[in-house]
Design a protein around this motif. Structure first.
Motif, short mmCIF file in Angstrom:
data_model
loop_
_atom_site.label_atom_id
_atom_site.label_comp_id
_atom_site.label_asym_id
_atom_site.label_seq_id
_atom_site.Cartn_x
_atom_site.Cartn_y
_atom_site.Cartn_z
N GLU A 136 -6.69 2.37 -13.58
CA GLU A 136 -6.28 1.01 -13.21
C GLU A 136 -5.08 1.04 -12.28
N HIS A 137 -4.11 1.89 -12.58
CA HIS A 137 -2.89 1.95 -11.78
C HIS A 137 -3.17 2.47 -10.37
N VAL A 138 -3.99 3.50 -10.26
CA VAL A 138 -4.14 4.16 -8.97
C VAL A 138 -4.78 3.26 -7.92
N ALA A 140 -4.15 0.21 -7.48
CA ALA A 140 -3.19 -0.79 -7.02
C ALA A 140 -1.98 -0.16 -6.33
N GLN A 141 -2.01 1.16 -6.16
CA GLN A 141 -0.85 1.85 -5.62
C GLN A 141 -1.13 2.39 -4.21
N SER A 142 -0.08 2.91 -3.61
CA SER A 142 -0.19 3.55 -2.31
C SER A 142 0.91 4.59 -2.19
N GLY A 143 0.79 5.43 -1.17
CA GLY A 143 1.83 6.41 -0.90
C GLY A 143 2.04 7.40 -2.02
N MET A 144 3.31 7.75 -2.27
CA MET A 144 3.65 8.75 -3.26
C MET A 144 3.25 8.32 -4.67
N ASP A 145 3.36 7.02 -5.00
CA ASP A 145 2.97 6.54 -6.32
C ASP A 145 1.49 6.82 -6.59
N GLU A 146 0.68 6.59 -5.58
CA GLU A 146 -0.75 6.84 -5.70
C GLU A 146 -1.04 8.31 -5.95
N LEU A 147 -0.38 9.18 -5.21
CA LEU A 147 -0.57 10.62 -5.36
C LEU A 147 -0.13 11.09 -6.75
#
Length: 299
Positions: A136-138, A140-147
């Motif tokens: 669920e989190h991934v 909605a994320q981008s950049g370093m948070d996504e990785l």
């Protein structure tokens, strides 16, 4: 069918890609690619052709497929007729997306072991809530948070007990099909999966790909490593396993519901494919005290 919504991260650049699919039914054809695929079926059910196996899939399933692993999710008519959208989150990545040899480090050996096994196709049978949360989190994320979230996902999968991860094929299932073969056989696979309750014949299947019956049977067996009739029976028995566990119908009704016309032939095929009789299969999963609903009683 046009995809209603597709979320895609990093169309170019990083070595991993996140896609979110929301559509009336899954439309990707039978295919394989040179990436790993970690996929969560958020909403949907139907049949999954995975490597050399046909199996049921349902809401909440999580799979990991290695490069070259042929697969396709087919929605059942019952799901499509509900009018709800199929929903899946898929993460595609290369083995070197963090640099060549990154997962060879002994600190990450468990992740490497899981990636190696994924060439056989893997299903997480008991998915902990933490894995759903990270999916669920991934999205909605981008950049370093996504990785970081993606790496946490891989780590959670690698830490699961071996009994929680089902290997879908006994032998490595990198497909012998070319992209041309995959596209050519797609109408045949759809024909069987959408019509397995009806009378099916190889001549009709052959016409779908413009071959005569004899040439089609040779081509199908060479490419799929099973005869056309074996594939049909695999689809029907896969559906039977689902009915045995989810419906309180007697064996005869299930036999007819799956497209078989003869109970003894159904029992023989079921044992050949699963190693058990239909009754034994049901008892193994549900116990032996089930009350069956007979055909002349209301469901």
């Amino acid at each position: 069918m046009k995809v209603i919504f597709e979320h895609q991260s990093h169309p170019a650049g990083l070595g991993f890609l996140i896609k979110e699919y929301i559509q009336p039914y899954f439309t990707s054809p039978f295919h394989f690619h040179d990436l790993y695929e970690l996929i969560w079926i958020k909403k949907s059910y139907g049949k999954l052709y995975a490597g050399k196996q046909m199996m049921n899939f349902q809401e909440g399933d999580v799979y990991l497929f290695g490069p070259g692993f042929g697969h396709c999710f087919y929605n059942e008519k019952g799901f499509i007729e509900q009018g709800e959208n199929a929903h899946a989150v898929a993460i595609f990545f290369k083995d070197d997306f963090l640099g060549q040899g990154f997962f060879e480090n002994t600190a990450y050996i468990k992740i490497k072991e899981v990636l190696n096994k994924s060439s056989f196709g893997l299903q997480i049978q008991y998915v902990p809530p933490r894995i759903y949360e990270l999916f669920e989190h991934v999205t909605a994320q981008s950049g370093m948070d996504e990785l970081i979230t993606f790496l946490q996902l891989l780590n959670e999968v690698s830490r699961l007990p071996p009994l929680d991860i089902k290997v879908l094929n006994e032998t490595q299932s990198a497909m012998k099909l070319t992209n041309k073969d995959s596209a050519r056989l797609e109408p045949v696979l759809k024909y069987v999966i959408e019509n397995f309750r009806d009378d099916l014949d190889s001549k009709t299947a052959a016409r779908l790909i413009h071959l005569n019956d004899a040439a089609f049977c040779r081509y199908f067996k060479r490419r799929m490593e099973q005869t056309f009739s074996q594939f049909v029976n695999n689809v029907r028995i896969t559906h039977a396993t689902n009915l045995l566990l989810n419906e309180e119908w007697d064996i005869l009704r299930i036999c007819y519901e799956c497209g078989f016309k003869n109970l003894s032939y159904f029992n023989r095929q079921f044992r050949e494919i699963t190693g058990q009789s239909p009754k034994e299969y049901r008892m193994a999963f549900q116990g032996n005290n089930q009350t069956l609903v007979m055909d002349n009683q209301p469901d």
